[in-house]
Each structure stands twice: as structure tokens, then as C-alpha cells.
Enzyme design. Structure first.
Site, short mmCIF file in Angstrom:
data_model
loop_
_atom_site.label_atom_id
_atom_site.label_comp_id
_atom_site.label_asym_id
_atom_site.label_seq_id
_atom_site.Cartn_x
_atom_site.Cartn_y
_atom_site.Cartn_z
N GLU A 103 0.87 -1.17 -0.07
CA GLU A 103 0.06 -0.05 -0.03
C GLU A 103 0.84 1.26 -0.06
OE1 GLU A 103 -2.74 -0.63 3.21
OE2 GLU A 103 -4.12 -1.64 2.12
N ASP B 44 -8.49 -9.13 4.29
CA ASP B 44 -7.93 -8.12 5.21
C ASP B 44 -9.01 -7.81 6.07
OD1 ASP B 44 -7.01 -5.65 6.25
OD2 ASP B 44 -7.86 -4.33 4.78
N GLU C 31 -12.66 -2.44 12.31
CA GLU C 31 -12.54 -1.85 11.08
C GLU C 31 -13.56 -2.16 10.06
OE1 GLU C 31 -9.04 -2.02 8.98
OE2 GLU C 31 -9.70 -1.22 7.19
C1 GCU Z 1 -6.05 -2.12 5.64
C2 GCU Z 1 -6.39 -1.11 6.59
C3 GCU Z 1 -5.29 -0.04 6.33
C4 GCU Z 1 -4.19 -0.65 6.79
C5 GCU Z 1 -3.66 -1.79 6.14
C6 GCU Z 1 -2.56 -2.48 6.73
O1 GCU Z 1 -5.91 -2.22 4.31
O2 GCU Z 1 -7.76 -0.47 5.80
O3 GCU Z 1 -5.79 1.04 7.08
O4 GCU Z 1 -3.15 0.35 6.83
O5 GCU Z 1 -4.77 -2.60 6.23
O6 GCU Z 1 -2.68 -3.58 7.48
O7 GCU Z 1 -1.50 -2.31 6.57
#
Ligand code: GCU
Length: 691
Positions: free
Chosen positions: A308, A380, A408
Site C-alpha cells: 500500500e 483484510d 474496521e
Molecule cells: C487495511 C487497512 C489500512 C491498513 C492496512 C494494513 O488495508 O484498511 O488502514 O493500513 O490494512 O494492515 O497495513
């Protein structure tokens, strides 16, 4: 010391009923407690607070055995105190896991002693909390023989708190409790948080977000506040970190840090963060050595790399093992390690297969000081996912399991969704890694460098967790880390008793609510056949993950005119093939695939018939409707406690249940509409509008 503006959770220490006081008072009014280590200061303070609260009289603390009384409590290491080493074989204690403890009723020179002893100061903290818990639960203490050791070596909370900015990613309980501007000044709240964690055996805290690049919000008059998580490796911030560590240390909890893979560039001014570069190696080594000079019991690093948008070894064409090992090597000679996350994916046909593809083939290549931290499922933290294939695929690597405490995808700080039954299911899942009977809990407990990490849930809210009932997820997470054999019912019941008092009606009702809440959450959020990831993610409500938004995620849902679900069988995306047999076989065949995961693994016709004769589409409708009824029932149960639970907490939770019911209906209506739009099959019961 305790600030009453926020809740004391399960450490309420309510007064024991008069009729039951005598045996506790007899044994616990006098205590002879070892001195020295800071942890023993914490032990004494907790004993005072707990016993004085529960027994309603002052505790007498002695510096020698109090010979004038018949019974007393003794807390210390084996050789330190005569009532201990003259009654308990020191080797029995020294042979325990270093976090373990013994609590035993013994006869010593005509006295009856309740002994708490352990091989480490931290063990004494845990033993003390265990004894206090017994009293809080109303259990007898007249003939104790408790020997406890944690199943998992590392039991860590990962905060996704953005330092300086004080926001919490996926946090639904207010601002971050960690105030970096004011550190090294410490807040009372740190002590109370440490007490909560230590009372259930947590031994590590990562105070900053894995996304280390988020800058703080600059304030008008404070130029220095424009800082991000990666800067916590700067010397002045490490000194702040030591102040935090000094609080948690008293409770046997070690502090860790989330670090940015590009820190050698960002902070060290190097041109690269390539793990094969000797300057990069040296930079990490120097940094780790510097940290240990400041924080001698530092726990280690947590790293989100190549995920990400975070930098990582892929930037230099290196594998995750090569990337992690340069950090792992820097911990040689120090008592700490690197927790390297396996949450790695990119645009791909099926995200579920990717972590395995990135990690499985490098099993055995990781440095011993590295632990690969794997989310429980391949997507996730969904309402329900199959267990990640990686737990059964890396026998030569130290593995950690990452769970999410914060809600979440389970209703955030509003819905009272217990994650405990879900975690239990994960930990009990048989990976077949070493033949039949190798559940995840055993895979994790096998080696020292392993354990369980949980994404934190607390914030500044007076309830700590946004909803009083969600405190149970913090409690339950920790209890499962300590002992994954505990049953969900046991954990929830002991939490409810300590949190809401000993009234059986309250304990039973709260337990029922929490035990039923997970299934309800699955039903209204998904329709219960293994669908997931249908949350609104639109820009106006940046990644809200709360409202329904199935239309945004066609690839996760696989809804077409002829059917629904995603083909992740061996013939499809191949995810099912990443398991060991016979799991692959079980998931590959829709006839043997468990119904609750059916559409995760299979794309099936809308009118495919399930075991009970209903079709897929009708079952989805029915489950969505059932979900709302289930939440209404949870609310009704809570309402029945009006006047029994104190008004403040009752109202707080009741308000959230009202919103919970509304939101469940919103989900039901949107999902049913979506299923109808794609299938064109009407609801047999005529509930779903045919627009
Ligand atoms: C999910 C979550 C993010 C987080 C990511 C992670 O995608 O929505 O906020 O940063 O997991 O675990 O790194």
C-alpha cells in the site's frame, strides 16, 4: 494515581459481598512483598488498589514475614524469601517460561501463606493480577495450586496511531492516547493502559502506525509538529520513547517501533535503502545500537514494506527475506527482533493468492531475528475469512499471527461485535503443516521468536474502546494470546463478571450478547455464505469501511447475471491449492466446502441448491434478514438490563445499539437490492423490493 475521567474497564475491583469477605480478608490483609525492581512497585500499588477496593480495608505491607498473623500473602522470587524457598522447590519455578508463575497455598512455620512466585519480575506482575482476578471473580483462594505459563512468547499490541498528529488509523475511540508533543512528560493514562495490558499478560506495545509516512497536521503556531512516524527514529524522539518505555517497563511490557524501510535515506541521508548496500547495513546497525543505549529493553521493529505505497526491498529487486534480514542482523546481540508483515499485495486478479506467492518460496531464508507477521486471513480482517494459507506453508520461518481488535469491518466503535469467537476459530484451524492436528495455535507456540500481534483498539474516549462492550475484545485478545485453549464462553464470562459485577443475570445476558454478536455481524454485512469486502470506500467518506458499497468491489463479490462468488479453487485463482491436503480438496469441491465460506471459493449459480434445499440467492436474502433480527435481539437483551447495569454505561451502550439496528437494516436493504439487481430472482418471501 488513577484518573476517574475514564473507565477502569475490568479492573474495577468492586467490593466483595459482606457474606463472602471473611476468607479473603483472612488471607489477604497482610502481604510480604519483595522489593527492588520497578515491577515490584507496580505489584504493591496494584495490591493496595485491588485488595483495598475489594476487601474494603487497608492492606498491611511488610518487609519481613508478619509473624503475629495466621495468614499472609508472600510475593517474590524463589530464593529471596524464606516462606517461599522453604516450601516450594526453586527449580520448579526457575524451570518455568520466564513469564510464568506459581500461586500456591503453603504451610510455613505455623502460618498459612498464599505464595506468588515467578522466575522474572514480569511473572510476579502476572501472578499478582491472576490472584486479584480470582478475588474479583469470587473464586476460592483457600487451597491454591496454580502453575501458569503463556503459550505464546510474544503478545503484542500494534497501535496504528499517528504520532504528533494523534489520529488513529482505523481507530474509533477518539484520539491517540500517546501525546508525543508532551513526551517525555508522561500521562496517568499510560500507567492505566499498562495496568490493563499487564493484567491479561500483554508484553509488548508498538505505539506507532505501520504506515509511517503520514505527516502530522501542522498547527498554526507550532512549526515542529509537522512530523511523521518514521521520524521516531530520531534521537530526540527516541528519548521520548524511552519515557514511554519507562512506564510500560514497570508492568513488564516492552516498547517496539514501526519503522520505514527507507529510513536510511529519509533519516540517514544515504542514497539508497538497498539491503545489499554496506552503508545501509551499517546505518541500521548503528541505529539499533543507539536505540539500545537509550532503551535497554527495546523490543524491536515492526515493518510494513512493499505494501500500500510503503517502500520496501522490491524497490531494489530484493526479496522480502533479503529486505528483512538486514534489519534482523542489526538485532544480533540484542534481545529484540523484527516483525515483518506479510500483508503484501498489488493489482492482481486475486489478492488472496499474493502473500503466499511472495513469501512461501523464501521459507527458510529469513534471519532468526525476523518474524513474519501474517494477518489471520488472506484479504483484510473481513467479518469472516478463511485462515491464511501461509500459516501452513512456512515451517522454517518464525511466524506471528496478526489479528485486529479494532472493528474496521465489524461495525467500528459502534457495533458490539465480539471478535473472540472469530479468533478462536482462527487459532483452532488445522493447517496440516505437520500432519493432521497442527492448528494455527500450535504453529505459533512452537518457537521462541513467534507470537500474536493485535491491531489496537484504544483511544482517548472515556470508554477506551468507543463502546463499553468492545473492551472485551482487548481483554479476550490478550487472554487468547496467553492461553489459546481457553473457550470463548469462559473468556467472555470472566470479562463480564469483572466489568459489570457479579449479578448472574448481567453476566449471562452480556455473555449471550457478545457470543451471538459475531454471527449477526456476518449475516447483515455479507449474507453469510463467504462473501466479503462490500464496504463503502468512496472519496467523500474516505475509506469509511462502515456503510455498504458492494457496487465498488465487483472483483471481490463476483456477481454476474448467472451467479455469484469468486472461483478461488485450484482450477480458478488457485488460492485453495495453496493449502495442504486435505484442506485443498475440501475447499475445492462446493459439496464439501463449508457453507460459510462457499462463495469465497466458488462462483455458483444463483439458484444453486444448498444442503437444506434452499438456493444460494434465497439463503443470502434470508441471512441478511436474519442478521437484522439478531441485532434487534441483542438490543432487547441489553435493554433488559436497564436499572441493573449502572445508568451511565447502560445508556452509552443502548445508544450504540440503536445505531447498530439502523445500520444493520441499511446493510440488509442495500445488499438484498444488490443481489436482486444482479440475479433478477425475487425473494420467495416477498420482502425484497423488485424495483
Ligand atoms: C487495511 C487497512 C489500512 C491498513 C492496512 C494494513 O488495508 O484498511 O488502514 O493500513 O490494512 O494492515 O497495513
Amino acid at each position: 494515581m488513577f484518573d476517574t475521567t475514564y473507565d477502569d474497564c475490568w479492573l474495577r475491583y468492586e467490593r466483595v459481598d459482606d457474606s463472602k469477605l471473611a476468607p479473603y480478608r483472612e488471607r489477604l490483609s497482610h502481604a510480604y512483598v519483595s522489593e527492588g525492581a520497578p515491577e515490584l512497585g507496580a505489584v504493591r500499588a496494584e495490591l493496595r488498589r485491588g485488595l483495598e477496593g475489594m476487601l474494603g480495608r487497608e492492606l498491611h505491607l511488610w518487609q519481613h514475614p508478619p509473624r503475629s498473623v495466621d495468614s499472609f500473602l508472600v510475593i517474590g522470587h524463589p530464593e529471596e524469601m524464606r516462606p517461599i524457598h522453604q516450601t516450594i522447590d526453586p527449580d520448579e519455578v526457575w524451570d518455568l517460561h520466564e513469564d510464568g508463575y506459581v500461586i500456591r497455598t503453603v504451610e510455613w512455620e505455623g502460618h498459612e501463606c498464599t505464595v506468588v512466585t515467578a522466575p522474572s519480575d514480569r511473572g510476579l506482575v502476572y501472578g499478582t493480577f491472576h490472584l486479584l482476578r480470582r478475588v474479583a471473580l469470587g473464586e476460592p483462594i483457600d487451597d491454591l495450586d496454580v502453575v501458569e505459563e503463556p503459550a505464546n512468547n510474544s503478545r503484542i499490541i500494534n497501535h496504528w496511531d499517528n504520532p504528533f498528529r494523534r489520529s488513529v488509523e482505523r481507530g474509533y475511540a477518539g484520539q491517540s492516547i500517546f501525546d508525543w508533543e508532551r513526551l517525555p512528560d508522561v500521562r496517568e493514562r499510560y500507567y492505566d493502559y499498562a495496568r490493563l495490558l499487564a493484567s491479561v499478560g500483554i508484553n509488548g506495545v508498538v505505539p506507532n502506525n505501520v504506515n509511517t509516512g503520514i505527516p502530522s497536521r501542522p498547527t498554526a503556531n507550532d512549526a515542529v509538529s509537522e512530523r511523521a512516524g518514521w521520524q521516531l527514529l530520531e534521537r530526540d524522539n527516541l528519548e521520548k520513547l524511552e519515557a514511554l518505555a519507562s512506564v510500560f517497563r514497570r508492568y513488564g511490557i516492552r516498547i517496539y517501533l514501526s519503522v520505514n524501510y527507507a529510513a536510511p535515506i529519509k533519516l540517514g541521508g544515504l542514497e539508497t535503502a538497498d539491503p545489499h548496500d554496506s552503508e545501509v547495513r551499517q546505518w541500521w546497525q548503528d541505529k539499533v545500537d543507539e536505540i539500545y543505549e537509550i532503551i535497554p529493553d527495546f523490543g524491536g521493529f515492526l515493518v510494513k514494506a512493499d505494501s500500500e505505497g510503503q517502500p520496501g526491498p522490491y524497490d531494489y529487486d530484493r526479496s522480502h527475506a533479503e529486505g528483512a534480514n538486514v534489519l534482523g542482523e542489526a538485532f544480533e546481540g540484542h534481545d529484540g527482533r523484527v516483525w515483518w508483515r506479510a500483508f503484501v499485495y498489488s493489482e492482481h486478479d486475486d489478492r488472496a493468492v499474493q502473500a503466499y506467492e511472495a513469501f512461501e518460496h523464501i521459507d527458510g531464508e529469513f534471519h532468526d531475528k525476523v518474524t513474519v507477521q501474517i494477518k489471520n486471513g488472506p484479504i483484510d480482517f473481513q467479518q469472516r475469512e478463511p485462515v491464511s494459507t501461509l500459516f501452513g506453508a512456512m515451517p522454517e520461518t518464525n511466524l506471528g499471527c496478526e489479528l485486529q481488535l479494532t472493528g474496521e469491518y465489524t461495525g467500528q466503535g459502534v457495533h458490539a461485535t465480539s471478535h473472540i469467537p472469530m479468533w478462536k476459530e482462527v487459532l483452532e484451524f488445522d493447517t496440516y503443516a505437520d500432519g493432521e492436528g497442527t492448528p494455527v495455535k500450535d504453529v505459533l507456540a512452537e518457537r521462541d521468536g513467534q507470537g500474536i500481534a493485535g491491531v489496537g483498539i484504544v483511544g482517548e474516549d472515556p470508554s477506551w474502546t468507543g463502546n463499553h462492550l468492545l473492551q472485551s475484545n482487548l481483554y479476550g485478545f490478550a487472554r487468547l494470546c496467553w492461553d489459546p485453549d481457553l473457550e470463548s464462553e469462559t473468556i467472555i464470562e470472566e470479562w463480564a463478571r469483572q466489568t459489570f459485577g457479579r449479578d448472574e443475570e448481567v453476566v449471562d445476558t452480556v455473555s449471550e450478547i457478545l457470543l451471538d454478536s459475531w454471527q449477526a455481524c456476518i449475516d447483515y454485512h455479507t449474507g453469510g455464505l463467504g462473501l466479503m469486502h462490500m464496504m463503502y470506500n468512496g472519496e467523500e467518506a474516505l475509506e469509511n469501511h462502515y456503510d455498504p458499497g458492494p457496487e465498488e468491489w465487483p472483483e471481490y463479490i463476483g456477481a454476474t447475471a448467472d451467479g455469484i462468488g469468486v472461483d478461488r479453487t485450484s482450477e480458478g485463482s488457485g488460492y485453495a491449492a495453496q493449502y495442504r491436503d486435505p484442506i485443498t480438496e475440501r475447499y475445492d469441491d462446493p459439496e464439501t466446502c463449508p457453507e460459510e465460506l462457499l462463495l469465497f471459493f466458488h462462483h455458483l449459480p444463483w439458484e444453486y441448491e444448498l444442503e437444506d434445499g434452499r438456493t444460494v440467492i434465497q439463503t443470502l436474502y434470508d441471512n441478511c434478514y436474519a442478521g437484522v433480527e439478531e441485532v434487534r435481539e441483542l438490543r432487547a437483551k441489553w435493554e433488559s438490563l436497564e436499572g441493573v447495569v449502572d445508568e451511565r454505561r447502560h445508556r452509552h451502550v443502548a445508544e450504540r445499539f440503536d445505531e447498530h439496528v439502523l445500520q444493520a437494516r441499511r446493510w440488509r436493504d442495500r445488499l438484498c437490492e444488490y443481489f436482486y439487481e444482479h440475479s433478477g430472482v425475487p425473494d420467495e418471501k416477498g420482502r425484497v423490493p423488485q424495483a
